[in-house]
Design an enzyme around this catalytic site. Sequence first.
Site, PDB file in Angstrom:
ATOM      1  N   HIS A 491       0.908  -1.193   0.005  1.00  0.00           N
ATOM      2  CA  HIS A 491      -0.142  -0.199   0.117  1.00  0.00           C
ATOM      3  C   HIS A 491       0.947   1.410  -0.070  1.00  0.00           C
ATOM      4  O   HIS A 491       0.871   1.998   1.139  1.00  0.00           O
ATOM      5  CB  HIS A 491      -0.705   0.118   0.994  1.00  0.00           C
ATOM      6  CG  HIS A 491      -1.922  -1.147   1.058  1.00  0.00           C
ATOM      7  ND1 HIS A 491      -2.228  -2.373   1.733  1.00  0.00           N
ATOM      8  CD2 HIS A 491      -3.192  -0.895   0.460  1.00  0.00           C
ATOM      9  CE1 HIS A 491      -3.161  -2.879   1.358  1.00  0.00           C
ATOM     10  NE2 HIS A 491      -3.966  -2.302   0.621  1.00  0.00           N
ATOM     11  N   ASN A 492       1.565   1.487  -1.194  1.00  0.00           N
ATOM     12  CA  ASN A 492       2.288   2.683  -1.153  1.00  0.00           C
ATOM     13  C   ASN A 492       1.969   3.635  -2.583  1.00  0.00           C
ATOM     14  O   ASN A 492       0.907   3.074  -3.253  1.00  0.00           O
ATOM     15  CB  ASN A 492       3.581   2.198  -1.425  1.00  0.00           C
ATOM     16  CG  ASN A 492       3.934   1.250  -2.374  1.00  0.00           C
ATOM     17  OD1 ASN A 492       3.531   1.254  -3.367  1.00  0.00           O
ATOM     18  ND2 ASN A 492       4.789   0.129  -2.052  1.00  0.00           N
ATOM     19  N   SER A 493       2.560   4.609  -2.900  1.00  0.00           N
ATOM     20  CA  SER A 493       2.217   5.292  -4.000  1.00  0.00           C
ATOM     21  C   SER A 493       2.534   4.499  -5.466  1.00  0.00           C
ATOM     22  O   SER A 493       1.632   4.998  -6.278  1.00  0.00           O
ATOM     23  CB  SER A 493       3.215   6.715  -4.196  1.00  0.00           C
ATOM     24  OG  SER A 493       4.472   6.263  -4.498  1.00  0.00           O
ATOM     25  N   THR A 494       3.046   3.271  -5.399  1.00  0.00           N
ATOM     26  CA  THR A 494       3.081   2.673  -6.664  1.00  0.00           C
ATOM     27  C   THR A 494       1.495   1.851  -6.931  1.00  0.00           C
ATOM     28  O   THR A 494       1.135   1.665  -7.842  1.00  0.00           O
ATOM     29  CB  THR A 494       4.164   1.716  -6.580  1.00  0.00           C
ATOM     30  OG1 THR A 494       5.356   2.192  -6.400  1.00  0.00           O
ATOM     31  CG2 THR A 494       4.221   1.008  -7.958  1.00  0.00           C
ATOM     32  N   HIS A 495       1.074   1.361  -5.723  1.00  0.00           N
ATOM     33  CA  HIS A 495      -0.259   0.791  -5.744  1.00  0.00           C
ATOM     34  C   HIS A 495      -1.077   1.753  -6.229  1.00  0.00           C
ATOM     35  O   HIS A 495      -2.096   1.425  -7.168  1.00  0.00           O
ATOM     36  CB  HIS A 495      -0.613   0.291  -4.396  1.00  0.00           C
ATOM     37  CG  HIS A 495      -2.174  -0.075  -4.316  1.00  0.00           C
ATOM     38  ND1 HIS A 495      -2.666  -0.994  -4.994  1.00  0.00           N
ATOM     39  CD2 HIS A 495      -2.970   0.418  -3.488  1.00  0.00           C
ATOM     40  CE1 HIS A 495      -3.979  -1.125  -4.724  1.00  0.00           C
ATOM     41  NE2 HIS A 495      -4.137  -0.140  -3.841  1.00  0.00           N
ATOM     42  N   HIS A 531      -6.999   7.084  -2.796  1.00  0.00           N
ATOM     43  CA  HIS A 531      -7.901   6.039  -2.121  1.00  0.00           C
ATOM     44  C   HIS A 531      -7.292   5.412  -0.988  1.00  0.00           C
ATOM     45  O   HIS A 531      -7.936   4.550  -0.078  1.00  0.00           O
ATOM     46  CB  HIS A 531      -8.402   4.985  -3.333  1.00  0.00           C
ATOM     47  CG  HIS A 531      -7.557   3.977  -3.575  1.00  0.00           C
ATOM     48  ND1 HIS A 531      -6.429   3.940  -4.340  1.00  0.00           N
ATOM     49  CD2 HIS A 531      -7.593   2.615  -3.027  1.00  0.00           C
ATOM     50  CE1 HIS A 531      -5.908   2.922  -4.510  1.00  0.00           C
ATOM     51  NE2 HIS A 531      -6.361   2.076  -3.557  1.00  0.00           N
ATOM     52  N   ASP A 532      -5.711   5.389  -1.062  1.00  0.00           N
ATOM     53  CA  ASP A 532      -5.233   4.657   0.154  1.00  0.00           C
ATOM     54  C   ASP A 532      -4.113   5.661   0.808  1.00  0.00           C
ATOM     55  O   ASP A 532      -3.073   4.929   1.215  1.00  0.00           O
ATOM     56  CB  ASP A 532      -4.439   3.402  -0.520  1.00  0.00           C
ATOM     57  CG  ASP A 532      -5.255   2.146  -0.346  1.00  0.00           C
ATOM     58  OD1 ASP A 532      -6.406   2.021   0.465  1.00  0.00           O
ATOM     59  OD2 ASP A 532      -5.183   1.369  -1.090  1.00  0.00           O
ATOM     60  N   ASP A 654      -8.874  -1.415  -7.975  1.00  0.00           N
ATOM     61  CA  ASP A 654      -8.341  -1.497  -6.666  1.00  0.00           C
ATOM     62  C   ASP A 654      -7.419  -2.881  -6.514  1.00  0.00           C
ATOM     63  O   ASP A 654      -6.750  -3.287  -5.991  1.00  0.00           O
ATOM     64  CB  ASP A 654      -9.086  -1.292  -5.686  1.00  0.00           C
ATOM     65  CG  ASP A 654      -8.481  -1.070  -4.323  1.00  0.00           C
ATOM     66  OD1 ASP A 654      -7.081  -0.881  -4.263  1.00  0.00           O
ATOM     67  OD2 ASP A 654      -9.028  -1.452  -3.075  1.00  0.00           O
TER      68      ASP A 654
END
Length: 758
Positions: A491-495, A531-532, A654
Amino acid sequence: SQSPASGGGWLLILIFLSTVTTLLVPPSHPGPSLCFFLQVLLVFAKEDSQSDAFWWACDRAGFRCNIARTPESAIECFLDKHHEIIVIDGRHSRYFEPEKVYGNNSFLSLHRLPDQEEPSVLPLLCAGFSRRFVENSSVSACYNELIQIEHGEVRCQFKLRACNSVFTALEHCQEAVEITSEDHIIQYVNPSFERMMGYHKGELIGKELTELPKSDKNRADLLDTINTCIKKGKEWQGIYYARKKSGDSIQQDVKIVPVIGQGGKIRHFVAIKRPRMDNNNQVNEIKKNKSHEHLYNTESHLVVTRNAEVSLCFVCFNVQRCKRDIITLLETQVINIINAAQESSPVTVAEALDRVLEILRTTELYSPQLASKDDDPHTNDLVGGLMSDGLRRLSGNEYVFNKNLSQSQLAIPVTLNDIPPSIAEMLNDEEHWEFNILELEAATHKRPLTYLGLKIFTTFGVCDFLNCSEATLRSWLQLIEANYHSSNSYHNSTHAADVLHATAYFLRKERVKSHLEQLDEVAALIAATVHDVDHPGRTNSFLCNAGSELAILYNDTAVLESHHAALAFQLTVRDSKSNIFKNIDRNQFRTLRQAIIDMVLATEMTRHFEHVSKFVNSINKPIAAIEETSTSTNIRNSPENRLLIKRMLIKCADVANPCRPLELCIEWAGRISEEYFAQTDEEKRQGLPVVMPVFDRNTCSVPKSQISFIDYFITDMFDAWDAFASLPNLIEHLSENYNYWKNLDERKCKSLRPPPPS
């Protein structure tokens, strides 16, 4: 009946209520018609203002409409579609003679121009026509006429048609049903009543209740209490002892419903009876019944009404609790049963079933019933961990979130012109599904969201829509990316960039574009980006069990998703330099804000099955019905439908990793597994409940976890999304990846890749 004249010639409209079993959902309240399934055939030799008026009136009323130009095509169309109302242009006898062409059918016909004689109505009545209308090309006049027809002749016919279905339900329901007259003379008993009491219906019908033997186990005043209640028109419900034909007494749960007829008088009483058993007897009874593969809910739902001299309409069903496939359970066994019952029921029944549907739409009913943990621990741990809020055991443990970075702490934003050529070349492929986000991650030193965001937001004209500068957008993207945790394996900016890419890909699909407005597209892109944001790399269950401040703030409900949405807006409006919303008006901002929040909250997994089921029932099924009939119309572009589409879009974006090319799928599987392993390690260190014990890095089988995730969450959802958006390449990747994990599992391999050859 004849409408008032309003100039022009006579327009005789005759209505045919076809005798096929097409069903109507009656409106539950006055106002515009809700009978979407009612079909109208317009038989006009040529197009004019009158035919146009009826066409638009049908559209306004929500009716399906077809037009035929010749008698032959009208008959062919009618036999194919079985329309409920048929409007025939009888104004020009050289084109149509309704009483000759359509004898023994009932239609809606237009007649008599100003210079002609008024046609005789008698031949038309003999041919089965039932109504005539004054020629009037006003859409409102045509609409009012159609609504009168629907509320009059059509509804009466549908009530009559429903009786066969109603009595079929009575014959097959498990509860014993007894219908008596107002004088307590038995008029009907169903097979369940015969089985329970030991009588044949021939021995009961026509007898008074007082003639049947009574049990001496009832209170002396019980019958008086019941009679006093039901004679006042009130329902009575309670426990009653009845004597079977054999002489044995049986304790029953009984509900007696008075049925009010014309003039407000009681015409019938309906009694619904079920044997009363204690818990031990229930268990023994279920064990003895070999047909009970599932446990049935003991509550049954009854709706009763009366239509003139026709007997009562009764709907009874049991909700089967299934261990697997929640989608099939909801759509096939519950929702579809109720919808079918509504369509075949009178108004009173349909209104009551609407209330039942509201109950069924609660979140809990969309949650799968899983087998024991011994059966499939991977599936139970994965589903339980994602779809629950933990055990809510509060403690002093806190999870520290990233401190929000201010604009001054960020690097100087880049522009599209400043992007290094190697990165710009990568971004040229971002419109393809096979775009490798992990290569972009490496090339941008873990800052893919800013670069990809600049490209995608520019392509979709987000700056123009929001009336903001590119500099503001750059600042905002950097601010949001800085609040993702690069230390998280998943759950990082790549996701976030990966979800943004999938969202943009879906928005480019033709059917998705045709159903969404630009505001919806902008909302989807922003929601995917944020979103995350500030995700801690831990699940909602962990935060609830740890008693985190966020779990307390959001009452253990959608904790992370609520935080992501709230923080995104807090960060955005905090500094004018990065406030992409600063130049839009208040109403547009509120609409956009609500759309973004709704989409972010839709990514929370506890309502996964609810969102998918609603999308299938409200979007996919109407589209399939339209395509089956080969009509050119489409599902309505209503705010409700757009809402369901946007939720489904971001949900699929997602969790699209299993639909990516195999190498990307494997990498993402490793990243999410590592994040779950880290959570399990921390739960053990802090003495917290281990939410997903199967995700122990020493024992976990990654292939099994992926198989479970695809089986429970991915397959049904992407099948539904593919049916709407047409994504065959995603389904191919999904199938390939699933077979890869199955192959590893069959080889007893627990890792991401097969072991090297010895």
